[in-house]
Design an enzyme around this catalytic site. Sequence first.
Site, PDB file in Angstrom:
ATOM      1  CE  LYS A   1      70.174 147.533   4.312  1.00  0.00           C
ATOM      2  NZ  LYS A   1      70.480 147.119   2.924  1.00  0.00           N
ATOM      3  N   GLY A   2      64.560 146.330   8.109  1.00  0.00           N
ATOM      4  CA  GLY A   2      63.207 145.809   7.912  1.00  0.00           C
ATOM      5  C   GLY A   2      62.069 146.653   8.453  1.00  0.00           C
TER       6      GLY A   2
ATOM      7  CE  LYS B   1      58.290 133.797   9.942  1.00  0.00           C
ATOM      8  NZ  LYS B   1      59.468 133.454   9.111  1.00  0.00           N
TER       9      LYS B   1
ATOM     10  CD  GLU C   1      63.150 143.637  15.387  1.00  0.00           C
ATOM     11  OE1 GLU C   1      62.930 143.700  14.152  1.00  0.00           O
ATOM     12  OE2 GLU C   1      64.147 143.078  15.853  1.00  0.00           O
ATOM     13  CG  ASP C   2      61.486 143.305  10.418  1.00  0.00           C
ATOM     14  OD1 ASP C   2      61.855 142.868  11.532  1.00  0.00           O
ATOM     15  OD2 ASP C   2      62.182 143.133   9.379  1.00  0.00           O
TER      16      ASP C   2
ATOM     17  CG  ASP D   1      61.963 133.864  12.455  1.00  0.00           C
ATOM     18  OD1 ASP D   1      60.982 133.116  12.473  1.00  0.00           O
ATOM     19  OD2 ASP D   1      62.999 133.589  11.810  1.00  0.00           O
TER      20      ASP D   1
ATOM     21  CG  ASP E   1      65.603 141.535   3.386  1.00  0.00           C
ATOM     22  OD1 ASP E   1      65.261 141.448   4.582  1.00  0.00           O
ATOM     23  OD2 ASP E   1      66.717 141.160   2.979  1.00  0.00           O
TER      24      ASP E   1
HETATM   25  P1  IMP Z   1      65.077 136.501  14.712  1.00  0.00           P
HETATM   26  O1  IMP Z   1      65.105 135.080  14.182  1.00  0.00           O
HETATM   27  O2  IMP Z   1      63.833 136.715  15.567  1.00  0.00           O
HETATM   28  O3  IMP Z   1      66.339 136.823  15.405  1.00  0.00           O
HETATM   29  O4  IMP Z   1      64.917 137.431  13.448  1.00  0.00           O
HETATM   30  C1  IMP Z   1      66.012 138.084  12.899  1.00  0.00           C
HETATM   31  C2  IMP Z   1      65.668 138.933  11.721  1.00  0.00           C
HETATM   32  O5  IMP Z   1      65.474 138.058  10.619  1.00  0.00           O
HETATM   33  C3  IMP Z   1      64.379 139.769  11.784  1.00  0.00           C
HETATM   34  O6  IMP Z   1      64.534 141.013  12.421  1.00  0.00           O
HETATM   35  C4  IMP Z   1      64.099 139.954  10.320  1.00  0.00           C
HETATM   36  O7  IMP Z   1      64.828 141.037   9.790  1.00  0.00           O
HETATM   37  C5  IMP Z   1      64.593 138.642   9.723  1.00  0.00           C
HETATM   38  N1  IMP Z   1      63.483 137.714   9.478  1.00  0.00           N
HETATM   39  C6  IMP Z   1      63.001 136.731  10.264  1.00  0.00           C
HETATM   40  N2  IMP Z   1      61.966 136.100   9.690  1.00  0.00           N
HETATM   41  C7  IMP Z   1      61.785 136.734   8.506  1.00  0.00           C
HETATM   42  C8  IMP Z   1      60.836 136.557   7.431  1.00  0.00           C
HETATM   43  O8  IMP Z   1      59.942 135.711   7.429  1.00  0.00           O
HETATM   44  N3  IMP Z   1      61.005 137.404   6.380  1.00  0.00           N
HETATM   45  C9  IMP Z   1      61.957 138.377   6.311  1.00  0.00           C
HETATM   46  N4  IMP Z   1      62.843 138.572   7.285  1.00  0.00           N
HETATM   47  C10 IMP Z   1      62.746 137.753   8.371  1.00  0.00           C
HETATM   48 MG    MG Z   2      65.964 141.331   7.397  1.00  0.00          MG
END
Ligand code: IMP
Ligand code: MG
Length: 189
Positions: A57-58, A145, A113-114, A117, A173
């Site tokens: 949803k982000g 990040k 994408e939001d 990470d 969120d």
């Molecule tokens: P990934 O670790 O790159 O796979 O991130 C997975 C998902 O975790 C992202 O698409 C976000 O929805 C969520 N996420 C990662 N870091 C944050 C943060 O700092 N705040 C909120 N959601 C996050």
């Molecule tokens: Mg999320």
Amino acid sequence: MQLCYHNNRFENEVMVSPRQLKILINSKELAEAVGRLACEIERDYQGKQPLFIGVLKGSFVFMADLIRQIDLPLELDFVRLASYGAGKESSGTVKVVQSPQMPISSRDVLVVEDIVDTGITTSFLLNYLKKKKPASLKLCALTDKPSRRRVAVPIDYLGLIVPNKFIVGYGLDCDEKYRNLPDIHTQED
Ligand code: IMP
Ligand code: MG
């Protein structure tokens, strides 16, 4: 595990106050980043009809602001993913909960994408979409990040780099809360 709220318990009543939040990126800085990304995307997709795929949803707030700054005959779709793991950590296992409804084959697809990470979710999604044979496949991420990266992800359009802190607001969120905040905040102890 970081706490989302400062909870003060009085018998059966729970008072919740967002005292630990601190603005990291304000709404003006977000609007500037979105405007810059929109210009870059509009320039690169001239003469095309890109299909934007927002990751629910982000990304929904970012996506809504971004598309209104782009003067192209773009189309929209969404994908919803689930990453199973404890707390805020990606487990490494990602599942498609809601796949895009529109055909992807031969389309110029831009994933919105939001945040990138660890990169696990986005990398999975790009591989998933690549198998559907788009004409082109690019990634636009509002935030990155990089200090947390575990899987390399090429970000074609990047808004802002953020520090190694959990962020909320502007669609992002913590346990489904704070998506409605107009600024991006960090959670401070
Ligand atoms: P990934 O670790 O790159 O796979 O991130 C997975 C998902 O975790 C992202 O698409 C976000 O929805 C969520 N996420 C990662 N870091 C944050 C943060 O700092 N705040 C909120 N959601 C996050
Ligand atoms: Mg999320």
